[in-house]
Structure formats: C-alpha cells, structure tokens
Motif scaffolding. Structure first.
Motif, mmCIF file in Angstrom:
data_model
loop_
_atom_site.group_PDB
_atom_site.id
_atom_site.type_symbol
_atom_site.label_atom_id
_atom_site.label_comp_id
_atom_site.label_asym_id
_atom_site.label_seq_id
_atom_site.Cartn_x
_atom_site.Cartn_y
_atom_site.Cartn_z
ATOM 1 N N UNK A 270 0.684 -1.214 0.245
ATOM 2 C CA UNK A 270 0.010 0.211 -0.129
ATOM 3 C C UNK A 270 0.861 1.095 0.189
ATOM 4 N N UNK A 271 2.077 1.613 0.304
ATOM 5 C CA UNK A 271 3.207 2.379 0.707
ATOM 6 C C UNK A 271 3.692 2.190 -1.109
ATOM 7 N N UNK A 272 3.817 1.311 -1.281
ATOM 8 C CA UNK A 272 4.574 1.268 -2.706
ATOM 9 C C UNK A 272 4.728 2.373 -3.841
ATOM 10 N N UNK A 273 3.158 3.259 -3.718
ATOM 11 C CA UNK A 273 3.030 4.036 -4.274
ATOM 12 C C UNK A 273 4.571 5.704 -4.065
ATOM 13 N N UNK A 274 4.526 5.681 -2.129
ATOM 14 C CA UNK A 274 5.489 6.927 -2.085
ATOM 15 C C UNK A 274 6.402 6.228 -2.839
ATOM 16 N N UNK B 297 8.687 8.377 4.424
ATOM 17 C CA UNK B 297 7.356 7.705 4.661
ATOM 18 C C UNK B 297 7.157 6.735 4.443
ATOM 19 N N UNK B 298 7.892 5.176 2.760
ATOM 20 C CA UNK B 298 8.042 4.311 2.376
ATOM 21 C C UNK B 298 8.477 3.238 3.942
ATOM 22 N N UNK C 179 0.920 9.709 7.393
ATOM 23 C CA UNK C 179 1.754 11.181 7.326
ATOM 24 C C UNK C 179 2.368 11.913 6.790
ATOM 25 N N UNK C 180 4.241 11.354 7.371
ATOM 26 C CA UNK C 180 5.037 12.459 6.216
ATOM 27 C C UNK C 180 4.414 11.687 4.666
ATOM 28 N N UNK C 181 4.916 10.281 4.646
ATOM 29 C CA UNK C 181 4.516 10.308 2.386
ATOM 30 C C UNK C 181 3.312 11.426 2.579
ATOM 31 N N UNK C 182 2.197 11.653 3.480
ATOM 32 C CA UNK C 182 1.008 12.178 2.942
ATOM 33 C C UNK C 182 1.457 14.219 2.700
ATOM 34 N N UNK C 183 2.031 13.786 3.462
ATOM 35 C CA UNK C 183 2.514 16.029 4.051
ATOM 36 C C UNK C 183 2.950 16.617 2.889
ATOM 37 N N UNK D 143 -4.371 11.481 7.630
ATOM 38 C CA UNK D 143 -4.607 10.054 6.888
ATOM 39 C C UNK D 143 -3.873 9.239 7.455
ATOM 40 N N UNK D 144 -2.796 9.665 8.639
ATOM 41 C CA UNK D 144 -1.751 8.954 10.321
ATOM 42 C C UNK D 144 -3.279 8.383 10.566
ATOM 43 N N UNK D 145 -3.699 9.115 10.901
ATOM 44 C CA UNK D 145 -5.049 8.661 12.712
ATOM 45 C C UNK D 145 -5.387 7.289 11.606
ATOM 46 N N UNK D 146 -6.223 7.140 10.144
ATOM 47 C CA UNK D 146 -6.570 6.776 9.661
ATOM 48 C C UNK D 146 -6.414 5.150 9.948
ATOM 49 N N UNK D 147 -4.798 4.957 9.146
ATOM 50 C CA UNK D 147 -4.145 3.728 8.674
ATOM 51 C C UNK D 147 -3.658 3.196 10.377
#
Length: 318
Positions: free
Chosen positions: A37-41, A59-60, A106-110, A121-125
């Motif tokens: 799920x984090x591979x797009x980062x 993030x990844x 959260x870091x990857x989405x920042x 996003x981080x809280x939901x994850x």
C-alpha cells in the motif's frame, strides 16, 4: 555444485514423520499488503522535488519498518497462542507497528496535503491497522502458582537447548542431504515437546535438566563430527550409525516427556488423596475409589464433586 531435489513423495523417500515447524498466525499473510500500500510513495519519489523525494522515501521506509514490526508481533502472538503457559511479549510490537504505519503514511502524504490532512491520513492508517491485526497479548497465560525465578531458570535452559538444536541443524546442512536435514528437524521437534512440557511445569526441570543440556550438547557435537566426515567420504555405515543415534535420542526424549506427564498424573492423585484426608478430618466422608481409573469416571470423586459435597455438608450443619 548441483544438489538433487528430494522430498517426502520422491522415489525412494523414507517413511518418516514430518516436522511441524513454527506456529504461523492466520493473519500473517496480510502483512505484505502494508508495504504494497505504501509502494506509490517509492515509485513517485524520484519525480518529485527534493522535499517530495525525502518525504516519499521516508514515508515508504517507515511504513516498511512498521510492517516488519507487525510481522514480528504476529509471530510472537502465534507462539503465545500455541503454548498453554506463556508470558506476554516483552514489548507490544503490533502496537508500535501500527504507530509506525500511521506515521509513515502521514509523512508520505505531507508533500501533497496540508498538515491537518496528513495527520488525518496517518490516524486513519493507524486505526485500520489496529482493526486489521488487533492488540498484542497483554497478560501472562497459565502462570498462576508458578515461581517467576524458576520460570526464568527454565527459560535459560531452553534457550541453551535451542542453541544446541540450531548447531545441529547448521552442521547437518553441510552434508547437502535433504533427508538427513529432515531427520534432524524431526528430532528437534521431539526435543521441543520436552521443552514445552518443562515450560508448563517448571518443577520438572530437575528431571529434564540433563536432556536440556548434556544430552543435546553431545548430540550437537556428534552431528558436527558426522557432518565433517560424511561431507568428504559419503560413508554409508557412518550415516546408518548416525540415524540410529537420532532414533535412540528421539525415543529417549519422547520417553522422558511421557514420564513427566505420568508424573503429573501421580502428583494429581496424591493431591486428591490429601484432600480426601482433610475432608475426612472435617467430618465429610467420601468413599475411596477401588482403582485409580475411578477418579476420572465417577463425578463424586473428582475435585469439583468434592467441593460440592463440602458446601452441601456445611449447609446442612447450618
């Protein structure tokens, strides 16, 4: 050097019990999806500006580290569930894995979201991680009445025994013979049955101490010497002698495990007789069974029945 493949169903394969292996958690296969799920980062990091590159890679990496912690937590939980007597994990790996997963997301989405959106996003994850894998074991299991000091002694002896088993398995791999590797693995599982019995009742340590130390050390040394000899000479007589040695060791370890279990039954019968004597002194008469098997067959002679009779007698006296 090429090594011929062989297995249980290969031609000429011996009929031997198959090793059980380590317990596996049913949710362990889901862990890989965390990293996926984090591979797009990772894939989009090299098309970003320097800030985006750093945040995406960070993030990844943090999400991947969280998945490793989660896998270790699931392995610890599987080992915990497989034992009747177990301590809770030393630290909650799944909890920290969920925190790392949320932090990485959260870091990857920042880079593409505001601070509030990235935090959401981080809280939901982290919440989804908890709902997917659940909490870590939070209490000891089956430790009532067990001396912690004695349990620590048992843990040290078992750790020593596991080192000897690992040395046997490392040495036998030098022979390049899959049948011998499986044979040693079967013996290791037999030895671990004794380990688990001693873990459940640390009072059996005195009776099994030689098996956890001296005998396993001798088995490891014999395996090392045989592996060095067989790797160079392929001496079939030495191989037969070594397999007979493993068979004798398996029989001895299995017999010791059975004797410890039977000793536990003897201790139970003694405790039952002591309880009967005490009840008799209190005026509660319970006819003794004619044979030990009756302890299991007659409800009035088991521990629950005796307690019920004691309560009824007390009510009548009142």
């Amino acid at each position: 050097m090429a090594k011929r493949f062989g297995g249980r169903f290969s031609p000429g394969a011996p009929d031997m019990p198959q090793p059980r292996g380590e317990p596996v958690h049913p949710l362990q296969s889901r862990v890989k999806w965390i990293t996926i799920s984090a591979s797009p980062f990772l894939l989009s990091a090299f098309w970003q500006d320097p800030f985006g590159l750093v945040t995406n890679l960070a993030g990844f990496g943090i999400v991947a580290a969280g998945s490793m912690l989660t896998r270790e937590g699931l392995q610890a939980e599987a080992a915990y569930d497989a034992r009747r007597v177990a301590r809770k994990p030393a630290w909650p790996r799944k909890l920290f894995g969920g925190i790392a997963t949320g932090l990485g997301l959260a870091i990857g989405a920042a880079e593409v979201n505001a601070l509030g959106g990235a935090a959401l996003v981080g809280f939901a994850g982290a919440v989804l991680h908890y709902m997917s894998f659940g909490p870590d074991p939070r209490r000891d299991k089956g430790m009532e009445g067990i001396d912690p000091f004695q349990q620590d002694r048992v843990a040290r002896f078992i750790a020593e025994g596991e080192e000897y088993l690992a040395g046997m398995q490392d040495a036998i791999r030098r022979t390049g013979d899959r049948r011998l590797e499986a044979r040693v693995q079967v013996f290791a599982e037999t030895a671990r049955e004794l380990f688990r019995r001693v873990e459940e009742d640390p009072g059996d340590l005195a009776a099994a101490r030689r098996y956890l130390g001296v005998y396993l050390m001798g088995a490891r040394d014999a395996t090392v010497k045989f592996a060095d000899l067989y790797a160079h000479t392929r001496d079939q007589s030495a191989r037969e002698d070594y397999e007979r040695l493993l068979t004798d060791l398996e029989g001895n370890f299995a017999a010791r495990t059975r004797s410890l279990i039977e000793g536990g039954r003897t201790d139970f019968d003694i405790e039952m007789q002591v309880l009967r004597d005490r009840l008799a002194r209190e005026g509660v008469r319970t006819p003794a069974p004619k044979d030990p098997a009756a302890l299991e067959d007659r409800r009035g002679h088991d521990l629950t029945g005796l307690i019920r009779e004691t309560v009824k007698a007390g009510r009548k006296q009142d």
